[in-house]
Design a protein around this motif. Structure first.
Motif, short mmCIF file in Angstrom:
data_model
loop_
_atom_site.label_atom_id
_atom_site.label_comp_id
_atom_site.label_asym_id
_atom_site.label_seq_id
_atom_site.Cartn_x
_atom_site.Cartn_y
_atom_site.Cartn_z
N VAL A 250 -10.18 52.34 18.69
CA VAL A 250 -10.20 51.78 20.04
C VAL A 250 -11.13 52.57 20.94
O VAL A 250 -11.91 52.00 21.70
N ALA A 251 -11.09 53.90 20.85
CA ALA A 251 -11.98 54.73 21.67
C ALA A 251 -13.44 54.48 21.31
O ALA A 251 -14.30 54.42 22.19
N TRP A 252 -13.74 54.31 20.02
CA TRP A 252 -15.11 54.05 19.60
C TRP A 252 -15.61 52.71 20.14
O TRP A 252 -16.73 52.59 20.62
N VAL B 202 -10.81 59.12 30.39
CA VAL B 202 -9.78 60.13 30.13
C VAL B 202 -8.66 59.55 29.28
O VAL B 202 -8.16 60.20 28.36
N MET B 203 -8.27 58.33 29.58
CA MET B 203 -7.21 57.68 28.80
C MET B 203 -7.65 57.45 27.35
O MET B 203 -6.85 57.53 26.44
N PRO C 213 -6.13 59.81 21.09
CA PRO C 213 -6.31 60.59 19.87
C PRO C 213 -5.65 61.97 19.92
O PRO C 213 -5.17 62.46 18.90
N VAL C 214 -5.61 62.58 21.09
CA VAL C 214 -4.96 63.89 21.20
C VAL C 214 -3.48 63.78 20.89
O VAL C 214 -2.92 64.59 20.14
N ILE C 215 -2.83 62.78 21.44
CA ILE C 215 -1.40 62.57 21.18
C ILE C 215 -1.18 62.22 19.71
O ILE C 215 -0.22 62.69 19.09
N ALA C 216 -2.07 61.42 19.13
CA ALA C 216 -1.94 61.06 17.72
C ALA C 216 -2.10 62.29 16.81
O ALA C 216 -1.40 62.42 15.81
N VAL C 217 -3.02 63.19 17.16
CA VAL C 217 -3.19 64.42 16.37
C VAL C 217 -1.94 65.28 16.45
O VAL C 217 -1.50 65.86 15.46
N MET C 218 -1.34 65.36 17.64
CA MET C 218 -0.10 66.14 17.77
C MET C 218 1.03 65.52 16.94
O MET C 218 1.79 66.23 16.28
N LEU C 219 1.14 64.19 16.95
CA LEU C 219 2.14 63.52 16.13
C LEU C 219 1.88 63.74 14.65
O LEU C 219 2.82 63.98 13.87
N LEU C 220 0.62 63.70 14.23
CA LEU C 220 0.28 63.95 12.84
C LEU C 220 0.64 65.38 12.44
O LEU C 220 1.23 65.60 11.37
N ALA C 221 0.34 66.35 13.29
CA ALA C 221 0.68 67.75 12.99
C ALA C 221 2.19 67.94 12.89
O ALA C 221 2.68 68.62 11.97
N LEU D 285 -1.72 56.05 13.61
CA LEU D 285 -1.97 56.07 15.05
C LEU D 285 -3.30 56.73 15.38
O LEU D 285 -4.02 56.27 16.27
N LEU D 286 -3.65 57.79 14.67
CA LEU D 286 -4.92 58.47 14.90
C LEU D 286 -6.10 57.55 14.59
O LEU D 286 -7.04 57.44 15.37
N VAL D 287 -6.02 56.85 13.46
CA VAL D 287 -7.11 55.94 13.09
C VAL D 287 -7.24 54.82 14.11
O VAL D 287 -8.36 54.48 14.54
#
Length: 71
Positions: A56-58, A14-15, A20-28, A49-51
């Protein structure tokens, strides 16, 4: 009795998804701020941050999929 290692593994997954969800919001928000004559630094920071979060998730996902060596 609860299996704590299973709970910890699911919490770790979950973490991995929240980053990536937080990074997408920051990018938007950065793109919106830039369109309103804001700094170009916000969308760049969001993209970086998204990259990083996706990388890291990958890495964690591939590590989870590899079978552990049996000793």
């Amino acid at each position: 009795m609860a299996n704590l290692s299973k709970i910890a593994n699911r919490l770790d997954a979950v973490m991995d998804l929240t980053g990536p969800v937080i990074a997408v919001m920051l990018l938007a928000m950065g793109i919106e701020t830039y369109r309103d004559d804001g700094s170009l630094g916000w969308p760049i920071a969001g993209a970086v941050l998204l990259v990083i979060n996706l990388w890291v998730a990958w890495r964690r996902l591939t590590r989870r999929r590899k079978p552990s060596p049996s000793s």
